[in-house]
Design a protein around this motif. Structure first.
Motif, PDB file in Angstrom:
ATOM      1  N   UNK A 115     116.824 -62.342  -2.769  1.00 42.44           N
ATOM      2  CA  UNK A 115     117.861 -63.284  -2.380  1.00 42.44           C
ATOM      3  C   UNK A 115     119.146 -62.542  -1.990  1.00 42.44           C
ATOM      4  N   UNK A 116     120.007 -63.226  -1.231  1.00 44.40           N
ATOM      5  CA  UNK A 116     121.321 -62.668  -0.929  1.00 44.40           C
ATOM      6  C   UNK A 116     122.169 -62.713  -2.200  1.00 44.40           C
ATOM      7  N   UNK A 117     123.265 -61.963  -2.189  1.00 45.42           N
ATOM      8  CA  UNK A 117     124.051 -61.794  -3.406  1.00 45.42           C
ATOM      9  C   UNK A 117     124.855 -63.045  -3.775  1.00 45.42           C
ATOM     10  N   UNK A 118     125.625 -63.584  -2.854  1.00 40.10           N
ATOM     11  CA  UNK A 118     126.534 -64.688  -3.181  1.00 40.10           C
ATOM     12  C   UNK A 118     125.858 -66.056  -3.150  1.00 40.10           C
ATOM     13  N   UNK A 119     125.249 -66.379  -2.040  1.00 39.12           N
ATOM     14  CA  UNK A 119     124.692 -67.722  -1.851  1.00 39.12           C
ATOM     15  C   UNK A 119     123.265 -67.866  -2.360  1.00 39.12           C
ATOM     16  N   UNK A 120     122.658 -66.762  -2.735  1.00 39.25           N
ATOM     17  CA  UNK A 120     121.287 -66.767  -3.276  1.00 39.25           C
ATOM     18  C   UNK A 120     120.284 -67.347  -2.275  1.00 39.25           C
ATOM     19  N   UNK A 121     120.461 -67.003  -1.014  1.00 41.64           N
ATOM     20  CA  UNK A 121     119.535 -67.438   0.036  1.00 41.64           C
ATOM     21  C   UNK A 121     118.388 -66.443   0.127  1.00 41.64           C
ATOM     22  N   UNK A 122     117.181 -66.918   0.410  1.00 40.14           N
ATOM     23  CA  UNK A 122     116.048 -65.994   0.515  1.00 40.14           C
ATOM     24  C   UNK A 122     116.180 -65.081   1.745  1.00 40.14           C
ATOM     25  N   UNK A 123     115.763 -63.836   1.586  1.00 43.05           N
ATOM     26  CA  UNK A 123     115.823 -62.858   2.674  1.00 43.05           C
ATOM     27  C   UNK A 123     114.618 -62.926   3.607  1.00 43.05           C
TER      28      UNK A 123
END
Length: 164
Positions: A115-123
């Motif tokens: 996941x991304x660091x801030x928004x926790x979106x999947x990579x």
């Protein structure tokens, strides 16, 4: 076929714009308003990865990537064509293997829930879009190879601008 090729080049150009816009907005907001876009760094690196793979697709067909043509420039047209065919076949092999390994990276990233660091979106969706660019590169290199072998007159050489 040319419309398909042109659309791939436009997608690559769009990603150049998106990467530039992301960087510009992040710097502008940080400099003048002391705020930052959440995950702008993650988006920047993931979009840059996408840009690279779509850029490979765009440059591989036209043959506008960096080349070393010391031997090619001194060869006769017949041998220049054979050198082009050989080089394109090698490129096709390398990019096909790269596409296979990148697909493995997409699957691994999906199952590892990166996941991304801030928004926790999947990579993984970013990796998947990059992989589609790599698949496009394989298709365009295959088309280039076909045309070099069977229809060399369809290959349009890029016009080089010279300073006069």
């Amino acid at each position: 076929m040319d419309r398909f090729i042109d659309s791939i080049e436009w997608v690559a150009a769009a990603f150049v714009g998106i990467v530039a816009l992301n960087t510009f907005i992040a710097v502008f907001l940080r400099k003048f308003f002391a705020i930052s876009i959440p995950d702008y760094y993650d988006f920047g690196r993931l979009l840059l990865g996408i840009l690279i793979f779509w850029g490979i697709a765009a440059t591989s067909y036209r043959g506008t990537h960096i080349t070393v043509d010391l031997v090619w420039a001194n060869a006769t047209p017949k041998y220049q064509r054979w050198i082009d065919i050989f080089a394109t076949l090698v490129l096709l092999f390398v990019v096909t293997v790269q596409t296979y390994t990148l697909f493995d990276k997409v699957v691994t990233t999906y199952y590892d829930h990166v996941l991304t660091y801030d928004l926790r979106l999947p990579n993984w969706p970013f990796f998947a879009v990059a992989w589609i660019g790599d698949v496009s590169a394989v298709l365009l290199i295959a088309i280039r190879t076909w045309r070099l072998i069977f229809n060399p007159e369809l290959m349009v050489e890029p016009k080089i601008k010279t300073a006069e």
